[in-house]
Design a protein around this motif. Structure first.
Motif, short mmCIF file in Angstrom:
data_model
loop_
_atom_site.label_atom_id
_atom_site.label_comp_id
_atom_site.label_asym_id
_atom_site.label_seq_id
_atom_site.Cartn_x
_atom_site.Cartn_y
_atom_site.Cartn_z
N SER A 87 -1.11 3.04 -13.65
CA SER A 87 -0.83 3.41 -12.26
C SER A 87 0.44 4.24 -12.17
N ALA A 88 1.48 3.84 -12.88
CA ALA A 88 2.75 4.57 -12.84
C ALA A 88 2.60 5.99 -13.36
N ILE A 89 1.91 6.14 -14.49
CA ILE A 89 1.72 7.47 -15.07
C ILE A 89 0.88 8.35 -14.15
N HIS A 90 -0.11 7.76 -13.48
CA HIS A 90 -0.93 8.53 -12.55
C HIS A 90 -0.09 9.08 -11.40
N GLN A 91 0.91 8.30 -10.96
CA GLN A 91 1.77 8.79 -9.89
C GLN A 91 2.74 9.87 -10.38
N LEU A 92 3.20 9.74 -11.62
CA LEU A 92 4.15 10.70 -12.17
C LEU A 92 3.48 11.99 -12.61
N ALA A 93 2.35 11.86 -13.28
CA ALA A 93 1.68 13.02 -13.88
C ALA A 93 0.19 12.78 -13.95
N PRO A 94 -0.50 12.94 -12.83
CA PRO A 94 -1.95 12.69 -12.81
C PRO A 94 -2.68 13.49 -13.89
N GLY A 95 -3.60 12.81 -14.56
CA GLY A 95 -4.38 13.49 -15.59
C GLY A 95 -3.75 13.47 -16.96
N SER A 96 -2.55 12.88 -17.09
CA SER A 96 -1.90 12.82 -18.39
C SER A 96 -2.59 11.82 -19.30
N THR A 97 -2.35 11.96 -20.59
CA THR A 97 -2.96 11.09 -21.59
C THR A 97 -2.09 9.86 -21.81
N LEU A 98 -2.70 8.69 -21.80
CA LEU A 98 -2.00 7.43 -22.06
C LEU A 98 -2.70 6.70 -23.19
N GLU A 99 -1.93 6.32 -24.20
CA GLU A 99 -2.47 5.60 -25.35
C GLU A 99 -1.66 4.33 -25.58
N MET A 100 -2.35 3.20 -25.62
CA MET A 100 -1.72 1.91 -25.89
C MET A 100 -1.97 1.55 -27.35
N LEU A 101 -0.88 1.40 -28.13
CA LEU A 101 -1.03 1.05 -29.54
C LEU A 101 -1.29 -0.44 -29.74
N GLY A 102 -0.83 -1.27 -28.80
CA GLY A 102 -1.18 -2.68 -28.80
C GLY A 102 -0.46 -3.57 -29.78
N PHE A 103 0.69 -3.18 -30.28
CA PHE A 103 1.43 -4.05 -31.19
C PHE A 103 2.07 -5.20 -30.41
N PRO A 104 2.31 -6.35 -31.06
CA PRO A 104 2.89 -7.49 -30.35
C PRO A 104 4.29 -7.20 -29.84
N ASP A 105 4.53 -7.52 -28.61
CA ASP A 105 5.84 -7.36 -27.99
C ASP A 105 6.86 -8.23 -28.72
N GLY A 106 8.02 -7.67 -29.04
CA GLY A 106 9.09 -8.43 -29.68
C GLY A 106 8.99 -8.49 -31.19
N LYS A 107 7.98 -7.86 -31.78
CA LYS A 107 7.79 -7.95 -33.23
C LYS A 107 7.72 -6.58 -33.90
N THR A 108 8.37 -5.60 -33.30
CA THR A 108 8.31 -4.25 -33.87
C THR A 108 8.96 -4.18 -35.24
N ASP A 109 9.97 -5.03 -35.49
CA ASP A 109 10.60 -5.01 -36.82
C ASP A 109 9.61 -5.46 -37.89
N GLN A 110 8.76 -6.43 -37.57
CA GLN A 110 7.77 -6.92 -38.52
C GLN A 110 6.66 -5.90 -38.77
N TYR A 111 6.35 -5.11 -37.76
CA TYR A 111 5.24 -4.17 -37.85
C TYR A 111 5.72 -2.72 -37.98
N ARG A 112 6.96 -2.55 -38.39
CA ARG A 112 7.55 -1.22 -38.41
C ARG A 112 6.72 -0.21 -39.21
N ASP A 113 6.29 -0.56 -40.41
CA ASP A 113 5.52 0.38 -41.23
C ASP A 113 4.21 0.75 -40.56
N ASP A 114 3.55 -0.23 -39.95
CA ASP A 114 2.29 0.05 -39.26
C ASP A 114 2.51 0.93 -38.03
N ILE A 115 3.61 0.67 -37.33
CA ILE A 115 3.94 1.50 -36.16
C ILE A 115 4.19 2.94 -36.59
N ARG A 116 4.91 3.09 -37.69
CA ARG A 116 5.19 4.43 -38.18
C ARG A 116 3.90 5.17 -38.55
#
Length: 431
Positions: free
Chosen positions: A92-121
């Protein structure tokens, strides 16, 4: 590592608003980007930190793409289906800021980016593979104090390549104060935004701003009700490869030989020399030797240095008598001996603040008691440069010498500094 509690009141927005440095940041220039890619650690980071930038790029018809790394579900871990709610809020927020823009959710667990750093990269590298060098990547500032922001910001910096990196702070406004040692004021750029559009987009994140324990407290949101956004730029000092690449594309990248602006500036530089002759001169950043050619006849000996071997080779081809052209980085290896003339022309803004202070101190120490430093720098902001020309001259002026001359134009500033406070007329007994 900075620690803070989002549930507690932080630095008030008014404490930032009264600091003159916040209102004197150089403007962020939005170039003709092929695309804007905004990377967020959590749903709402992109809107808080770069919502105005997103809206502006949309208005300029620059394609916008948002990549959200985590699901944001750790903000209220007992809430069922929070991840789905936050994804819908973000859409909803992105639609208000820039309608038609591309949004991609990577879905990694919140608070665990250090554990999944290589996968995120790996995931981000795949999505950025086809992003052109003329695009901009906006990501959380690595010094923001939140672990997920740091990890995502570091990964983005690793992958940015030749693209423009814009780092947006979020929690910095909460835990820091304007005088905090970790604030890179010299790297901060300001962007005027449509704050009404941004504020409406922020209201989309009901899960974060409502309830008995909101993550985004009303006092915290005041930081994002300004008519400006702020981004950290120019983290990396241009190195030898950067300049060699410029000279590989063009023998005269800045058109020193053909622009009247450059020739006039050289003539002014030579005109302000307070002595007719100098024993030993040092030119820092001689480039292809166009200024060197005018300095050499005024010195018994002249040491002209440049970080680029390609530039130095062109300067050597001039065959200047009494001038030694050397490939050398003065930040890493300052030349020995004393000099009664040092010329620092269009170089200082390539260094970060720490290197500038250290190198100008070495210049001061290497000057003879009556020696002079000539400094000349472009005054307009350049996103790739860690500092502005005015910042360079302000840092030079902090040392214990006298400013003998000050020439200021809209485009450049030229100054003469010396340990000897006497003017030329006083040196010659006329005053």
């Amino acid at each position: 590592m900075v620690t803070f509690d989002a549930a507690e009141a932080g630095t008030p927005a008014r404490e930032w608003s009264v600091d003159p440095r916040l209102h004197s940041r150089p403007a962020l220039r939005i170039a003709a980007f092929d695309e804007l890619v905004v990377i967020a650690a959590h749903p709402d980071d992109e809107t808080l930190g770069a919502g105005g930038l997103i809206a502006m790029c949309h208005d300029l018809e620059v394609p916008v793409r948002v990549l959200c790394v985590t699901d944001g579900a750790a903000s209220h871990p007992t809430e069922p289906r929070l991840a789905e709610a936050r994804a819908a809020e973000l859409a909803s927020a992105i639609h208000q800021l820039a309608p038609g823009s591309t949004l991609e959710m990577l879905g990694f667990p919140d608070g665990k980016t250090d554990q999944y750093r290589d996968d995120i990269r790996t995931e981000l590298a795949g999505r950025l593979r086809d992003v052109s060098p003329r695009s901009a990547i906006a990501a959380p500032w690595r010094g923001d104090g939140h672990r997920d922001h740091r990890v995502v910001g570091e990964v983005a910096a690793e992958l940015v390549g030749d693209r423009t990196l814009l780092e947006y702070p979020i929690w910095m406004w909460h835990w820091a104060t304007p005088d905090h040692d970790d604030l890179p004021w010299e790297r901060m750029r300001a962007l005027d935004i449509d704050v009404k559009t941004k504020s409406r987009a922020i209201e989309s994140f009901a899960s974060q701003i409502t309830g008995t324990q909101p993550i985004l407290r009303p006092d915290f949101l005041e930081h994002f009700a300004r008519g400006q956004e702020f981004f950290m730029t120019g983290d990396h000092t241009p190195d030898r490869e950067y300049f060699d690449a410029l000279y590989e594309k063009s023998e005269d990248p800045w058109r020193f030989r053909t622009r009247w602006y450059e020739e006039r500036k050289r003539r002014i530089t030579i005109a302000v020399l307070p002595e007719e002759r100098f024993e030993r001169g040092l030119e820092v950043g001689c480039s292809i030797g166009v200024l060197t050619e005018l300095l050499a006849p005024r010195c018994e000996s002249l040491l002209a240095l440049d970080i680029s071997a390609r530039a130095a080779e062109q300067a050597r081809e001039l065959g200047l008598s009494g001038a030694e052209i050397r490939v050398q980085d003065v930040v890493k290896e300052f030349p020995g001996g004393e000099f009664d003339l040092i010329v620092l022309s269009e170089v200082g803004y390539y260094w970060n603040a720490e290197d500038l202070r250290a190198t100008t101190k070495k210049m001061f120490e290497s000057l003879t008691p009556e020696g002079v430093l000539i400094a000349c720098h472009w005054r307009h902001p350049v996103d790739d440069y860690p500092l502005s020309g005015d910042q360079v001259h302000a840092a030079i002026a902090e040392l214990e010498w006298t400013r003998l001359a000050h020439h200021l134009e809209e485009d450049f500033v030229l100054e003469v500094f010396s340990k000897d406070p006497r003017s030329l007329a006083q040196r010659e007994g006329l005053a």
